[in-house]
Motif scaffolding. Structure first.
Motif, PDB file in Angstrom:
ATOM      1  N   PRO A 163      20.418   4.549  -5.358  1.00  0.00           N
ATOM      2  CA  PRO A 163      21.994   5.256  -5.813  1.00  0.00           C
ATOM      3  C   PRO A 163      22.582   4.861  -6.252  1.00  0.00           C
ATOM      4  CG  PRO A 163      22.325   6.045  -2.992  1.00  0.00           C
ATOM      5  CD  PRO A 163      20.410   4.419  -3.334  1.00  0.00           C
ATOM      6  N   GLY A 164      23.499   3.657  -5.748  1.00  0.00           N
ATOM      7  CA  GLY A 164      24.580   2.941  -6.468  1.00  0.00           C
ATOM      8  C   GLY A 164      25.558   3.060  -6.453  1.00  0.00           C
ATOM      9  N   SER A 165      26.175   4.059  -7.608  1.00  0.00           N
ATOM     10  CA  SER A 165      27.391   4.814  -7.715  1.00  0.00           C
ATOM     11  C   SER A 165      27.129   5.905  -6.785  1.00  0.00           C
ATOM     12  CB  SER A 165      27.812   5.011  -9.424  1.00  0.00           C
ATOM     13  OG  SER A 165      28.348   3.976  -9.914  1.00  0.00           O
ATOM     14  N   GLU A 166      28.757   6.252  -6.710  1.00  0.00           N
ATOM     15  CA  GLU A 166      28.268   7.797  -5.219  1.00  0.00           C
ATOM     16  C   GLU A 166      28.394   8.944  -6.022  1.00  0.00           C
ATOM     17  OE1 GLU A 166      32.081   9.262  -2.930  1.00  0.00           O
ATOM     18  OE2 GLU A 166      32.278   7.566  -2.844  1.00  0.00           O
ATOM     19  N   SER A 167      28.843   8.879  -7.099  1.00  0.00           N
ATOM     20  CA  SER A 167      28.394  10.703  -8.210  1.00  0.00           C
ATOM     21  C   SER A 167      28.834   9.979  -9.505  1.00  0.00           C
ATOM     22  CB  SER A 167      29.293  10.886  -7.646  1.00  0.00           C
ATOM     23  OG  SER A 167      31.208  10.550  -7.993  1.00  0.00           O
ATOM     24  N   LEU A 168      28.078  10.982 -10.297  1.00  0.00           N
ATOM     25  CA  LEU A 168      28.503  11.068 -11.946  1.00  0.00           C
ATOM     26  C   LEU A 168      30.009  11.822 -12.020  1.00  0.00           C
ATOM     27  CD1 LEU A 168      24.877  11.758 -12.694  1.00  0.00           C
ATOM     28  CD2 LEU A 168      26.337   9.243 -12.715  1.00  0.00           C
ATOM     29  N   ASN A 169      29.929  10.867 -13.543  1.00  0.00           N
ATOM     30  CA  ASN A 169      31.990  11.698 -13.631  1.00  0.00           C
ATOM     31  C   ASN A 169      30.693  12.844 -14.284  1.00  0.00           C
ATOM     32  OD1 ASN A 169      32.138  12.030 -16.910  1.00  0.00           O
ATOM     33  ND2 ASN A 169      33.943  10.807 -16.107  1.00  0.00           N
ATOM     34  N   ALA A 170      31.884  13.905 -14.195  1.00  0.00           N
ATOM     35  CA  ALA A 170      32.328  15.553 -14.374  1.00  0.00           C
ATOM     36  C   ALA A 170      31.179  15.327 -16.165  1.00  0.00           C
ATOM     37  CB  ALA A 170      33.088  15.942 -14.820  1.00  0.00           C
ATOM     38  N   ALA A 171      31.962  15.053 -16.713  1.00  0.00           N
ATOM     39  CA  ALA A 171      31.556  14.924 -18.400  1.00  0.00           C
ATOM     40  C   ALA A 171      29.794  14.286 -18.208  1.00  0.00           C
ATOM     41  CB  ALA A 171      31.952  14.299 -18.958  1.00  0.00           C
ATOM     42  N   VAL A 172      29.142  13.492 -18.184  1.00  0.00           N
ATOM     43  CA  VAL A 172      28.452  12.786 -18.011  1.00  0.00           C
ATOM     44  C   VAL A 172      27.041  13.676 -17.171  1.00  0.00           C
ATOM     45  CG1 VAL A 172      27.007  10.434 -17.300  1.00  0.00           C
ATOM     46  CG2 VAL A 172      29.423  10.532 -17.967  1.00  0.00           C
ATOM     47  N   ALA A 173      27.681  14.084 -16.147  1.00  0.00           N
ATOM     48  CA  ALA A 173      26.317  14.824 -15.353  1.00  0.00           C
ATOM     49  C   ALA A 173      26.521  16.629 -16.148  1.00  0.00           C
ATOM     50  CB  ALA A 173      27.712  14.914 -14.030  1.00  0.00           C
ATOM     51  N   THR A 174      27.661  17.110 -16.961  1.00  0.00           N
ATOM     52  CA  THR A 174      26.823  18.381 -17.532  1.00  0.00           C
ATOM     53  C   THR A 174      26.307  18.170 -19.048  1.00  0.00           C
ATOM     54  OG1 THR A 174      29.907  18.805 -17.223  1.00  0.00           O
ATOM     55  CG2 THR A 174      28.220  20.127 -19.298  1.00  0.00           C
ATOM     56  N   ALA A 175      26.683  16.415 -19.617  1.00  0.00           N
ATOM     57  CA  ALA A 175      25.645  15.610 -20.553  1.00  0.00           C
ATOM     58  C   ALA A 175      24.169  15.974 -20.176  1.00  0.00           C
ATOM     59  CB  ALA A 175      26.110  15.090 -21.338  1.00  0.00           C
TER      60      ALA A 175
END
Length: 249
Positions: A227-239
């Motif tokens: 998984p690497g990073s814990e989570s995605l940036n909110a805007a990136v996840a939206t896109a």
């Protein structure tokens, strides 16, 4: 054009939410942005040009480190704040794809999300009342004009979600324990309303909205077991999420 010290103070005060709320006004800066404002049909209070008021005055009224050649003061639309969700229930009558922003705090994120919503033809964006102010100068700038094209309402998100479900629609949200988004059947909003919930940058989707989510989705990393990073940036996840929903049409 003469501009008084009182006028300069009035414009500068609009960098603060308190004074934007009291006056119903906000700042728009930049040639492209002011052009978009003028073409939008939104009411303009006054426009200031550097060539007319001088460099010094423009620096004093600008919220930018490098002031642009033009700044406008505009009126907020009256329907941005919705106290009774039933006032906008008709938006769901013919389906559509919607976003629900569950306490987005970062101005850059909100501005970028509105640009993404504009790109993917989102019918309306709903925001929890403690989401960052869309008329914050940083938000306005980062929308790159999308603020004038995307319908946005600050409203009770659980009430809106309940309306969508009552219309036979779906409420989607992304969770670490959700189903792989790419392996799910997704409703695209063509016939029934569909809301995609975007959670807070650090806390994710709130407990109240978790109860309203009908389908929990997961954006898988690559490779799946790393998984690497814990989570995605909110805007990136939206896109990423909107791109997949639009791909299914």
């Amino acid at each position: 054009m003469l501009i008084s010290n009182n006028e300069i103070k009035r414009i500068k005060s609009l960098q603060q939410k308190k004074f934007r709320d009291e006056s119903g006004l906000f700042i728009v800066e930049g040639e492209k942005m002011v052009c978009e404002l003028q073409q939008s049909g939104w009411k303009v209070d006054r426009t200031y040009y550097r060539d007319e008021i001088g460099d010094d005055c423009m620096k004093r009224i600008s919220a930018l480190s490098n002031p642009s050649p033009v700044l406008a003061v505009a009126h907020k639309p009256h329907d941005i704040y919705v106290s009774d969700p039933q006032q906008i229930e008709s938006l769901f009558d013919e389906g559509g794809l919607f976003l629900a922003l569950d306490t987005i705090r970062d101005p850059g994120n909100l501005g970028t999300i509105l640009r993404i919503a504009d790109w993917f033809g989102i019918k309306a964006v709903f925001a929890a009342k403690d989401t960052v102010d869309v008329f914050n100068p940083k938000v306005v700038q980062s929308t790159m004009g999308a603020i004038f094209r995307v319908k946005m309402h600050y409203v009770d998100l659980p009430a809106i979600s309940e309306m969508v479900l009552n219309h036979g629609g779906k409420v989607y949200g992304t969770f670490l324990d959700g189903r792989n988004m790419y392996e799910c059947d997704l409703e695209s909003g063509v016939h029934k309303p569909v809301v995609i919930v975007i959670g807070n940058e650090s806390e994710g989707i709130s407990p109240a909205m978790r109860e309203m989510v009908s389908d929990r989705l997961y954006i898988p990393p690559y490779p799946a077991d790393s998984p690497g990073s814990e989570s995605l940036n909110a805007a990136v996840a939206t896109a990423i999420t909107l791109a997949e929903f639009r791909r299914r049409i």
